[in-house]
Design a protein around this motif. Structure first.
Motif, PDB file in Angstrom:
ATOM      1  N   GLY A  91      28.424 -19.810  56.688  1.00  0.00           N
ATOM      2  CA  GLY A  91      28.882 -19.334  57.992  1.00  0.00           C
ATOM      3  C   GLY A  91      29.437 -17.930  57.997  1.00  0.00           C
ATOM      4  N   LEU A  92      29.690 -17.360  56.821  1.00  0.00           N
ATOM      5  CA  LEU A  92      30.164 -15.982  56.730  1.00  0.00           C
ATOM      6  C   LEU A  92      29.002 -15.043  57.063  1.00  0.00           C
ATOM      7  CD1 LEU A  92      32.597 -14.147  55.829  1.00  0.00           C
ATOM      8  CD2 LEU A  92      31.511 -14.119  53.564  1.00  0.00           C
ATOM      9  N   PHE A  93      29.251 -14.043  57.927  1.00  0.00           N
ATOM     10  CA  PHE A  93      28.169 -13.133  58.296  1.00  0.00           C
ATOM     11  C   PHE A  93      28.643 -11.678  58.320  1.00  0.00           C
ATOM     12  CE2 PHE A  93      30.150 -14.132  62.373  1.00  0.00           C
ATOM     13  CZ  PHE A  93      30.157 -12.919  63.046  1.00  0.00           C
ATOM     14  N   PHE A  94      27.650 -10.781  58.230  1.00  0.00           N
ATOM     15  CA  PHE A  94      27.894  -9.341  58.218  1.00  0.00           C
ATOM     16  C   PHE A  94      26.934  -8.690  59.214  1.00  0.00           C
ATOM     17  CE2 PHE A  94      28.668 -11.177  54.076  1.00  0.00           C
ATOM     18  CZ  PHE A  94      29.942 -10.728  53.759  1.00  0.00           C
ATOM     19  N   ASP A  95      27.432  -7.744  60.003  1.00  0.00           N
ATOM     20  CA  ASP A  95      26.623  -7.045  61.000  1.00  0.00           C
ATOM     21  C   ASP A  95      26.794  -5.536  60.847  1.00  0.00           C
ATOM     22  OD1 ASP A  95      25.548  -9.251  62.236  1.00  0.00           O
ATOM     23  OD2 ASP A  95      27.067  -9.352  63.815  1.00  0.00           O
ATOM     24  N   ALA A  96      25.723  -4.802  61.102  1.00  0.00           N
ATOM     25  CA  ALA A  96      25.777  -3.340  61.242  1.00  0.00           C
ATOM     26  C   ALA A  96      25.065  -3.007  62.546  1.00  0.00           C
ATOM     27  CB  ALA A  96      25.109  -2.651  60.069  1.00  0.00           C
ATOM     28  N   ARG A  97      25.720  -2.228  63.396  1.00  0.00           N
ATOM     29  CA  ARG A  97      25.221  -2.041  64.761  1.00  0.00           C
ATOM     30  C   ARG A  97      25.492  -0.617  65.241  1.00  0.00           C
ATOM     31  NH1 ARG A  97      27.429  -6.527  68.750  1.00  0.00           N
ATOM     32  NH2 ARG A  97      26.282  -7.786  67.237  1.00  0.00           N
ATOM     33  N   TYR A  98      24.572  -0.123  66.079  1.00  0.00           N
ATOM     34  CA  TYR A  98      24.768   1.176  66.733  1.00  0.00           C
ATOM     35  C   TYR A  98      24.768   0.973  68.243  1.00  0.00           C
ATOM     36  CZ  TYR A  98      24.079   6.024  68.186  1.00  0.00           C
ATOM     37  OH  TYR A  98      24.222   7.248  68.773  1.00  0.00           O
ATOM     38  N   ASN A  99      25.818   1.486  68.891  1.00  0.00           N
ATOM     39  CA  ASN A  99      25.926   1.408  70.349  1.00  0.00           C
ATOM     40  C   ASN A  99      25.599   2.768  70.957  1.00  0.00           C
ATOM     41  OD1 ASN A  99      28.333   1.914  72.741  1.00  0.00           O
ATOM     42  ND2 ASN A  99      26.788   0.322  73.040  1.00  0.00           N
ATOM     43  N   LEU A 100      24.593   2.794  71.808  1.00  0.00           N
ATOM     44  CA  LEU A 100      24.168   4.000  72.510  1.00  0.00           C
ATOM     45  C   LEU A 100      24.642   3.901  73.956  1.00  0.00           C
ATOM     46  CD1 LEU A 100      22.373   6.613  72.548  1.00  0.00           C
ATOM     47  CD2 LEU A 100      20.499   5.114  73.285  1.00  0.00           C
ATOM     48  N   GLY A 101      25.670   4.667  74.307  1.00  0.00           N
ATOM     49  CA  GLY A 101      26.170   4.672  75.677  1.00  0.00           C
ATOM     50  C   GLY A 101      25.167   5.283  76.632  1.00  0.00           C
ATOM     51  N   LEU A 102      24.968   4.642  77.778  1.00  0.00           N
ATOM     52  CA  LEU A 102      23.982   5.105  78.750  1.00  0.00           C
ATOM     53  C   LEU A 102      24.609   5.786  79.958  1.00  0.00           C
ATOM     54  CD1 LEU A 102      21.558   2.038  78.795  1.00  0.00           C
ATOM     55  CD2 LEU A 102      21.351   4.138  77.460  1.00  0.00           C
ATOM     56  N   THR A 103      25.881   5.512  80.223  1.00  0.00           N
ATOM     57  CA  THR A 103      26.510   6.038  81.428  1.00  0.00           C
ATOM     58  C   THR A 103      27.552   7.099  81.095  1.00  0.00           C
ATOM     59  OG1 THR A 103      28.088   4.190  81.392  1.00  0.00           O
ATOM     60  CG2 THR A 103      26.146   3.946  82.784  1.00  0.00           C
ATOM     61  N   LYS A 104      27.718   8.023  81.997  1.00  0.00           N
ATOM     62  CA  LYS A 104      28.707   9.091  81.859  1.00  0.00           C
ATOM     63  C   LYS A 104      30.109   8.495  81.947  1.00  0.00           C
ATOM     64  CE  LYS A 104      29.928  13.475  84.127  1.00  0.00           C
ATOM     65  NZ  LYS A 104      29.549  14.424  85.201  1.00  0.00           N
ATOM     66  N   ILE A 105      30.975   8.803  80.979  1.00  0.00           N
ATOM     67  CA  ILE A 105      32.305   8.210  80.974  1.00  0.00           C
ATOM     68  C   ILE A 105      33.344   9.079  81.689  1.00  0.00           C
ATOM     69  CG2 ILE A 105      31.854   6.888  78.878  1.00  0.00           C
ATOM     70  CD1 ILE A 105      33.431   8.954  77.311  1.00  0.00           C
TER      71      ILE A 105
END
Length: 201
Positions: A166-180
Motif C-alpha cells: 500500500g505504500l506508494f510514490f508519485d512524481a507529478r508536474y502541474n501546469l497552471g492554465l489560468t492567470k493568477i
C-alpha cells in the motif's frame, strides 16, 4: 462563491457516482515536496514548499483507475533584484507565497503491476497570498490576496509506483492554465513539481 460551490458539487458528484458503482476502491493519504515557480516573472527562482492531503483510487478495471485527491499545497516563487546607488549595490529579495486547497482528478493507467502513468485536471482554491520582501536585513510581509485570483485551473502529468503493502510514490508536474494575477500585463501562471509519498488501504 457560487462558481466555487458548483465546481465542488460537480467534482464530488462525479466521485460519489463512481464510488457507488465501483466496489474496488482504495483510500489513503499522501504528503510531499513542492518545487514551485510562476511563469512570466523575470529572473524568478523556484520556491520549496509542501503538500498534504487525502486520496481515493477508484478502479474501473485492472489497468485503469480514477483518483480524486484533496490537497493543501504551498506554492509560489522567489525573485531577486539588484540596484546600484552611489557606487553600492543593494539586493531586494522577494518571495511570493501562494497557499491553495487543490482538487486534482487523475486518470491512471497501469503499465505493469504497481507502475502507473497519470494525467488529469485540477482546480485550486486560494487560501493565502502574501509577498515577503527582504532588503538590507529588514523584511516586510504584504497580504496580496485581494490582488490574486481566487480559483486556479491546471493540468497534472506524472507517474507513480505502488508497493503491494500500500505504500506508494508519485512524481507529478502541474501546469497552471489560468492567470493568477488580477491586474498587470504579465500573465502569471503556476508551475509546480510535486514529489509525494503516501499509503493506501
Amino acid at each position: 462563491m457560487k462558481k466555487i460551490t458548483m465546481s465542488l458539487l460537480a467534482i464530488f458528484a462525479f466521485s460519489g457516482a463512481a464510488l457507488a458503482q465501483t466496489p474496488d476502491v482504495k483510500i489513503g493519504a499522501k504528503a510531499g515536496l513542492n518545487i514551485s515557480n510562476v511563469s512570466d516573472i523575470d529572473d524568478s527562482k523556484s520556491k520549496t514548499g509542501f503538500h498534504v492531503g487525502a486520496v481515493a483510487e477508484i478502479f474501473i478495471n485492472e489497468k485503469f483507475s480514477i483518483q480524486p485527491e484533496l490537497l493543501y499545497s504551498t506554492q509560489g516563487a522567489k525573485a531577486s533584484q539588484k540596484e546600484t546607488f552611489m557606487g553600492q549595490t543593494f539586493t531586494l529579495d522577494s518571495t511570493l507565497k501562494l497557499d491553495y486547497i487543490n482538487i486534482p482528478i487523475m486518470a491512471k493507467y497501469y503499465i505493469i503491476d504497481g507502475l502507473s502513468v497519470q494525467a488529469g485536471p485540477q482546480i485550486g482554491f486560494l487560501v493565502k497570498a502574501e509577498t515577503k520582501d527582504k532588503f538590507q536585513g529588514e523584511s516586510e510581509t504584504t497580504n496580496v490576496k485581494s490582488e490574486t485570483q481566487k480559483v486556479d485551473f491546471g493540468l497534472n502529468f506524472g507517474a507513480g509506483y505502488e508497493l503491494p503493502m500500500g505504500l506508494f510514490f508519485d512524481a507529478r508536474y502541474n501546469l497552471g492554465l489560468t492567470k493568477i494575477n488580477k491586474e498587470g500585463d504579465n500573465s502569471l501562471k503556476n508551475r509546480v513539481i510535486q514529489i509525494s509519498v503516501g499509503y493506501k488501504f
